[in-house]
Design an enzyme around this catalytic site. Structure first.
Site: not given
Length: 315
Positions: A184, A192, A197, A201, A227
């Site tokens: 994770d 974010n 975002h 990404d 994630e």
């Protein structure tokens, strides 16, 4: 076109050869069915076979049957040569797989007409075969894309479910064990919120690439959700899997992705939870994943950027 002749009569064979050459076709003359069959096997580019029906060694019917049983990328057009007195026996030839026939004595116009038909049929079969290949390729691509996360290009949940079934069968059938590594990205929501975002990404993609480059043959990686990433490690114990996990943890940290929204360490890092499924245990794949998730939770609780195994010993 490339045309194979199977004719034991020298005069007829020579007339056919001259006629084919005059029409611009490449000719491979043979004197009986067995020689024609050997030539056919050696040359995958033969498009047409013109064969006498009655020949020593191997007759035309047997040759036609063998040609039809031989898989090829292109279609082979088969023409029988028959005397007028043998026309009642043509049905046997067509039942064997023949496409057309020529009658003796051979006529140049008749030969040209048969070859025009052969050219159209083989061309049509060629187009159909190419369409089939393209359809098969598209089906393979659709199958793969349906099992791939579009952002990270790792496997998705569907692929994971299919692969887990395969791994479980190996545990039951061959006694193989494997480990699960649940990763994770630490404080990813904060990243974010701070960077947006699109930047998030890119982080997911870079971490996914790092995971993919760390895999051995047989290992599989999946985007587990958000994630989170899952890696399955066949033939690994918790000790050996921990070595792999530590190498991956360092690789992500060494990417040097700045994370200003994070307290303390201002870099993107990952936390990892490990669990094991071996032939001696009776737990399911779901239990193994649950243990990996619990170990990951403990890694988060103990400060992040670390590895925990399902026994809750810090590594």
């Amino acid at each position: 076109m490339k045309v194979l002749i199977a004719e034991d009569d020298t005069v007829t064979r020579r007339i056919l050869q001259l006629g084919l050459n005059r029409l611009g076709h490449e000719c491979l003359p043979t004197s009986d069915g067995r020689e024609a069959w050997e030539t056919f096997l050696e040359d995958p580019d033969i498009e047409v076979v013109i064969s006498d029906r009655m020949m020593p060694g191997m007759d035309g019917i047997e040759l036609c049957c063998r040609v039809r049983r031989t898989p090829r990328e292109s279609y082979t057009y088969f023409i029988f040569i028959t005397a007028l007195s043998e026309r009642d026996e043509l049905l046997e030839g067509f039942e064997a797989g023949a496409d057309d026939y020529l009658t003796k004595p051979l006529d140049q116009q008749q030969l040209r007409a048969r070859l025009l038909t052969a050219s159209r049929v083989t061309e049509l079969h060629g187009r159909l075969y190419e369409q089939k290949r393209q359809l098969e390729r598209l089906n393979r691509e659709l199958w793969a894309s349906a099992r791939q996360d579009p952002l990270t290009r790792l496997g998705n949940r569907l692929r994971l479910r299919e692969d887990l079934d395969h791994l479980l069968s190996n545990v039951d059938r061959y006694g193989h064990g494997y480990c699960a590594m649940l990763c994770d990205i630490d404080n990813f929501k904060d990243y974010n919120d701070y960077y947006g975002h699109l930047a998030g990404d890119k982080v997911l993609q870079r971490v996914g690439d790092t995971i993919a480059s760390s895999l051995r043959r047989g290992d599989r990686a999946y985007r587990y959700g958000g994630e989170e990433f899952l890696i399955t490690l066949p033939e690994q114990t918790l000790e050996t899997a921990a070595t792999v996990a530590e190498r991956l943890r360092k690789s992500v940290e060494n990417l040097g992705i700045v994370h200003e929204a994070r307290d303390g360490q201002k870099l993107v890092t990952i936390s990892i939870g490990l669990s094991e499924l071996n032939p001696q245990s009776d737990k399911s794949a779901e239990n193994m994943l649950r243990e990996a998730d619990q170990a990951l939770y403990e890694a988060k609780r103990r400060g992040k950027n670390c590895i925990m195994v399902s026994s809750v010993h810090r590594l």
